[in-house]
Motif scaffolding. Sequence first.
Motif, PDB file in Angstrom:
ATOM      1  N   GLY A 188       0.929  -1.083   0.005  1.00  0.00           N
ATOM      2  CA  GLY A 188       0.001  -0.050   0.005  1.00  0.00           C
ATOM      3  C   GLY A 188       0.841   1.216  -0.069  1.00  0.00           C
ATOM      4  N   ILE A 189       2.187   1.150   0.502  1.00  0.00           N
ATOM      5  CA  ILE A 189       3.191   2.349   0.453  1.00  0.00           C
ATOM      6  C   ILE A 189       3.837   2.430  -0.864  1.00  0.00           C
ATOM      7  CG2 ILE A 189       5.130   3.363   1.580  1.00  0.00           C
ATOM      8  CD1 ILE A 189       3.813   2.067   4.200  1.00  0.00           C
ATOM      9  N   THR A 190       4.493   1.288  -0.982  1.00  0.00           N
ATOM     10  CA  THR A 190       5.249   1.203  -2.444  1.00  0.00           C
ATOM     11  C   THR A 190       4.410   1.677  -3.851  1.00  0.00           C
ATOM     12  OG1 THR A 190       4.978  -1.184  -2.539  1.00  0.00           O
ATOM     13  CG2 THR A 190       6.956  -0.243  -1.357  1.00  0.00           C
ATOM     14  N   GLY A 191       3.313   1.011  -3.949  1.00  0.00           N
ATOM     15  CA  GLY A 191       2.344   1.355  -4.906  1.00  0.00           C
ATOM     16  C   GLY A 191       2.379   2.784  -5.362  1.00  0.00           C
ATOM     17  N   PRO A 192       1.948   3.473  -4.482  1.00  0.00           N
ATOM     18  CA  PRO A 192       1.533   4.983  -4.710  1.00  0.00           C
ATOM     19  C   PRO A 192       2.649   5.645  -4.886  1.00  0.00           C
ATOM     20  CG  PRO A 192       0.106   4.341  -3.012  1.00  0.00           C
ATOM     21  CD  PRO A 192       0.926   3.054  -3.246  1.00  0.00           C
ATOM     22  N   THR A 208       5.562   4.775  -5.960  1.00  0.00           N
ATOM     23  CA  THR A 208       6.124   4.418  -7.595  1.00  0.00           C
ATOM     24  C   THR A 208       5.447   4.865  -8.728  1.00  0.00           C
ATOM     25  OG1 THR A 208       5.578   2.229  -7.369  1.00  0.00           O
ATOM     26  CG2 THR A 208       7.886   2.806  -6.597  1.00  0.00           C
ATOM     27  N   LEU A 209       4.052   4.945  -8.350  1.00  0.00           N
ATOM     28  CA  LEU A 209       3.164   5.256  -9.472  1.00  0.00           C
ATOM     29  C   LEU A 209       3.457   6.603 -10.428  1.00  0.00           C
ATOM     30  CD1 LEU A 209       0.610   4.543 -10.891  1.00  0.00           C
ATOM     31  CD2 LEU A 209      -0.698   5.659  -9.311  1.00  0.00           C
ATOM     32  N   PRO A 210       4.056   7.580  -9.752  1.00  0.00           N
ATOM     33  CA  PRO A 210       4.409   8.820 -10.650  1.00  0.00           C
ATOM     34  C   PRO A 210       5.654   8.622 -11.498  1.00  0.00           C
ATOM     35  CG  PRO A 210       3.970   9.316  -8.164  1.00  0.00           C
ATOM     36  CD  PRO A 210       3.969   7.979  -8.526  1.00  0.00           C
ATOM     37  N   VAL A 211       6.082   7.718 -11.318  1.00  0.00           N
ATOM     38  CA  VAL A 211       7.469   7.104 -12.328  1.00  0.00           C
ATOM     39  C   VAL A 211       6.996   5.818 -13.021  1.00  0.00           C
ATOM     40  CG1 VAL A 211       9.945   6.694 -12.697  1.00  0.00           C
ATOM     41  CG2 VAL A 211       9.043   8.406 -10.723  1.00  0.00           C
ATOM     42  N   PRO A 212       6.268   5.783 -14.338  1.00  0.00           N
ATOM     43  CA  PRO A 212       5.881   4.589 -14.775  1.00  0.00           C
ATOM     44  C   PRO A 212       6.754   3.345 -14.727  1.00  0.00           C
ATOM     45  CG  PRO A 212       4.970   6.617 -16.077  1.00  0.00           C
ATOM     46  CD  PRO A 212       6.074   6.939 -14.955  1.00  0.00           C
ATOM     47  N   PHE A 213       7.856   3.622 -15.138  1.00  0.00           N
ATOM     48  CA  PHE A 213       8.788   2.603 -15.158  1.00  0.00           C
ATOM     49  C   PHE A 213       9.108   1.877 -13.749  1.00  0.00           C
ATOM     50  CE2 PHE A 213      13.076   0.629 -14.688  1.00  0.00           C
ATOM     51  CZ  PHE A 213      13.192  -0.240 -15.961  1.00  0.00           C
ATOM     52  N   LEU A 214       9.078   2.549 -12.823  1.00  0.00           N
ATOM     53  CA  LEU A 214       9.425   2.165 -11.487  1.00  0.00           C
ATOM     54  C   LEU A 214       8.170   1.642 -11.125  1.00  0.00           C
ATOM     55  CD1 LEU A 214      11.262   5.064  -9.443  1.00  0.00           C
ATOM     56  CD2 LEU A 214      12.071   2.928 -10.278  1.00  0.00           C
ATOM     57  N   TYR A 215       6.948   1.791 -11.412  1.00  0.00           N
ATOM     58  CA  TYR A 215       5.794   1.359 -11.026  1.00  0.00           C
ATOM     59  C   TYR A 215       5.678  -0.149 -11.809  1.00  0.00           C
ATOM     60  CZ  TYR A 215       0.749   0.437 -10.085  1.00  0.00           C
ATOM     61  OH  TYR A 215      -0.401  -0.239  -9.445  1.00  0.00           O
ATOM     62  N   LEU A 216       5.930  -0.247 -12.810  1.00  0.00           N
ATOM     63  CA  LEU A 216       5.567  -1.262 -13.712  1.00  0.00           C
ATOM     64  C   LEU A 216       6.689  -2.229 -13.740  1.00  0.00           C
ATOM     65  CD1 LEU A 216       4.064   0.508 -16.966  1.00  0.00           C
ATOM     66  CD2 LEU A 216       2.695  -0.586 -15.146  1.00  0.00           C
ATOM     67  N   TYR A 217       7.957  -1.927 -13.562  1.00  0.00           N
ATOM     68  CA  TYR A 217       8.888  -2.813 -13.838  1.00  0.00           C
ATOM     69  C   TYR A 217       9.653  -3.137 -12.449  1.00  0.00           C
ATOM     70  CZ  TYR A 217       8.901  -2.400 -18.829  1.00  0.00           C
ATOM     71  OH  TYR A 217       8.436  -2.537 -20.092  1.00  0.00           O
TER      72      TYR A 217
END
Length: 205
Positions: free
Chosen positions: A31-35, A37-46
Amino acid sequence: MITTENTKKKLTIRDVMTIAAMMVLTLLVSGITGPLTLPVPFLYLYVCAGLQMFLCATFYLVVANRLNKHGVFIVWGVVYGLILSLSGYLFLLPYFLGVAALCELAMVGKNTYRNPVRNTIGWTIWGLGMIIGNAVPIWMAWDSYVAQASASGFSQNVFDMQINMLSNPWNMALACVITVILSVLGCLFGNRILRRHFKKAGVIG
């Protein structure tokens, strides 16, 4: 004597509660790491799934070493799948149950839940299941996924990069490699924490 030994090796309600307690911590991390990293698509997805595997490996290792019983991954998969089912993705319950079954196959044998190598293999399989599982709602329920993702703050850039990742096997392979590396590193770090702190404190055997 044999009956007593078999009973000790079966998961109890207390064991399930121990697993659930550690899973609460993993969900908090997610619940913390998702939001974040979400502003940086690469970090969120990969990277996000691998980052969660790295940070949560210690929680899993505490459960595995403390209980040392087969079925830990099955309970882990059922609980996680049920939580996701509450979001409307009912098909994720059998998916994660299948992933958990593969993890259990990697743990076949005696005292494997206290074996650092076997735990690393099992946790890495779970990590791969997590990163691939992120794509399952897209394949199975695109409209529902878009609605929920949009409500969670997904930008068009995230959607575009996500589709590109899933349509290009090399991009998906990159995400899997990152997840594997971080899962292994998480177990290495977690086992060190266990040796230095939890074993001395008597939390695990």
